[in-house]
Design an enzyme around this catalytic site. Structure first.
Site, short mmCIF file in Angstrom:
data_model
loop_
_atom_site.label_atom_id
_atom_site.label_comp_id
_atom_site.label_asym_id
_atom_site.label_seq_id
_atom_site.Cartn_x
_atom_site.Cartn_y
_atom_site.Cartn_z
CB SER A 1 -0.74 -0.13 1.23
OG SER A 1 -1.82 1.25 1.42
CE LYS B 1 -4.85 -0.01 0.33
NZ LYS B 1 -5.50 -0.80 1.21
CG LEU B 2 -1.39 3.87 -6.93
CD1 LEU B 2 -1.77 4.67 -8.05
CD2 LEU B 2 -0.06 3.95 -6.41
CE LYS B 3 -4.04 3.77 2.16
NZ LYS B 3 -5.43 2.99 2.81
CG ASP C 1 -7.87 2.09 0.59
OD1 ASP C 1 -9.06 2.62 0.57
OD2 ASP C 1 -7.18 1.56 1.51
CG ASN D 1 -8.41 4.66 3.58
OD1 ASN D 1 -7.34 4.84 3.19
ND2 ASN D 1 -8.86 3.57 4.29
CD GLU E 1 -9.25 -1.18 0.39
OE1 GLU E 1 -8.20 -1.34 -0.45
OE2 GLU E 1 -9.18 -1.51 1.52
CG ASP F 1 -11.18 -1.49 4.74
OD1 ASP F 1 -11.46 -2.23 5.69
OD2 ASP F 1 -10.02 -0.55 4.74
CE LYS G 1 -7.59 -2.87 6.34
NZ LYS G 1 -7.94 -1.24 6.52
N GLY H 1 -4.23 -4.74 5.61
CA GLY H 1 -3.42 -4.49 6.69
C GLY H 1 -3.59 -3.29 7.28
#
Ligand code: NPG
Length: 366
Positions: A133, A159-161, A187, A189, A212, A237, A261, A289
């Site tokens: 990540s 995985k790119l934030k 992702d 968030n 995500e 997630d 998770k 993670g």
């Protein structure tokens, strides 16, 4: 098995580089470890709550408080890890705290029986592929540099934030630099709203594995609406807090992939149930993670070796986040990590390193 009590240990673990997501930047992880002391063996658990309630409502001081005041006293008559969830059910929420206690009891139970967590959960593999990540950075060249280094190290999936202002152009730059063949996902968030649907659909041209958690944790219906506009698979997630939540999200077509998770769903046993309902519905899963120390990392690797985990997880080497881990470090070989085979989670803290990084400790009898 009779549980005598738990030691709560806070450890401060500096990160090798700041880790920025749409909800904040971390430079050090403040980890709450729990050691279950029983009449047969000791066991370790890791609470993945962050220092601040920014990823979810849980935060590490709150986790310690609820363990101390409510959860640990409720384990007085518990004799197996399978009973922990039921004993803690009257207390709402606090899944990360519950999950850590259950993990410690499960580790103790399996160590006493000489069985590994991986085999207990139903592992079908000796190694798992490693994804990494990659946080939000100050500039695109800096990001490309980091992605290039991770690929050179052997990570098999990036995985790119993302967040508004750091999304489509960034993904395009990564595709242009590293080609269409690398496994790539993003992702958010929860950083977007359903009003951003057309914007997020612009990611479709980049062949991403998934997007995500673009929307709020509670906006499951929004994700279902979004999934009708965006061709890239939506992966939940934060919204998936239990196997029941997974069943509902799948039925609503709000998610076509699930990030599992264990801390978020209240422990490894519930994580396996999420895996099982997803497999039954034909929904692929992968292991998330939470920047764990070697304790949580070991258990995540065991979980990631179950058959439904068909996508590489955020399961990286210790060195991705930590110069010094509190266990023997997990070292990647050919883009993979070995699944721990020893009893319980298969690893334990190295006493000297643990003591050096410990910021507080407390004993609580059940
Ligand atoms: O590899 O451990 C890892 C980190 C993966 O990006 C990652 N985790 O939102 O999934 C997430 C994010 C996270 C980290 C969330 C820490 C909360 C705390």
């Amino acid at each position: 098995m009779r549980i005598e009590g738990f030691e709560l240990r806070r450890v401060g673990m500096p990160l090798v580089s700041p880790f920025r997501t749409s909800f904040g930047t971390e430079t050090e992880r403040d980890i709450l470890l729990v050691r279950a002391v029983t009449d047969t063996a000791d066991g370790w658990g890791e609470c993945v709550a962050g220092a601040d309630p920014l990823y979810s409502s849980e935060y590490v001081d709150g986790s310690a408080d609820v363990m101390r005041r409510f959860l640990i006293p409720a384990l007085e008559r518990v004799g197996t890890a399978a009973e922990v969830g039921e004993a803690l059910k009257p207390f709402k929420g606090h899944r990360m705290a519950k999950g850590a206690l259950e993990m410690a009891v499960l580790d103790a139970e399996l160590r006493a029986a000489g069985r590994s967590l991986a085999s207990e959960l139903g592992s079908t593999r000796d190694t798992v592929p490693c994804g990494v990540s990659v946080g939000i950075m100050d500039s695109v060249p800096e990001l490309l540099d980091a992605v290039g280094r991770y690929l050179a190290e052997g990570y098999v999936r990036i995985k790119l934030k993302i967040e508004p202002g750091w999304d489509v152009d960034v993904v395009r730059a990564v595709r242009e630099a590293f080609g269409d063949d690398i496994l790539l996902q993003v992702d958010a968030n929860t950083a977007y709203t359903v009003a951003d649907a057309d914007h997020l659909a612009r990611l479709d041209e980049f062949g991403l594995l998934l997007i995500e958690q673009p929307l709020d944790e509670e906006d499951v219906l929004g994700h279902a609406d979004l999934a009708k506009v965006v061709r890239t698979p939506i992966c939940l997630d934060e919204s998936i807090t239990s196997a029941d939540a997974a069943v509902a999200a799948i039925r609503l077509a709000a998610t076509s992939v699930i990030n599992i998770k264990p801390g978020r769903v209240g422990g490894y046993l519930e994580a396996r149930r999420v895996h099982d309902v997803a497999v039954a519905a034909g929904v692929p899963v992968w292991c998330g993670g939470m920047v764990e120390s070697g304790i949580g990392r070991a258990a995540n690797i065991a979980l990631a070796s179950l058959p439904g985990f068909t996508l590489p997880g955020d399961v990286s080497a210790s060195a991705r986040f930590y110069e010094t881990d509190i266990t023997e470090p997990f070292v990647m070989r050919d883009g993979h990590l070995d699944v721990p085979a020893g009893p319980g989670i298969g690893v334990a803290p190295i006493p000297d390193i643990l003591d050096e990084l410990t910021t507080s400790r407390e004993w609580i009898s059940v």
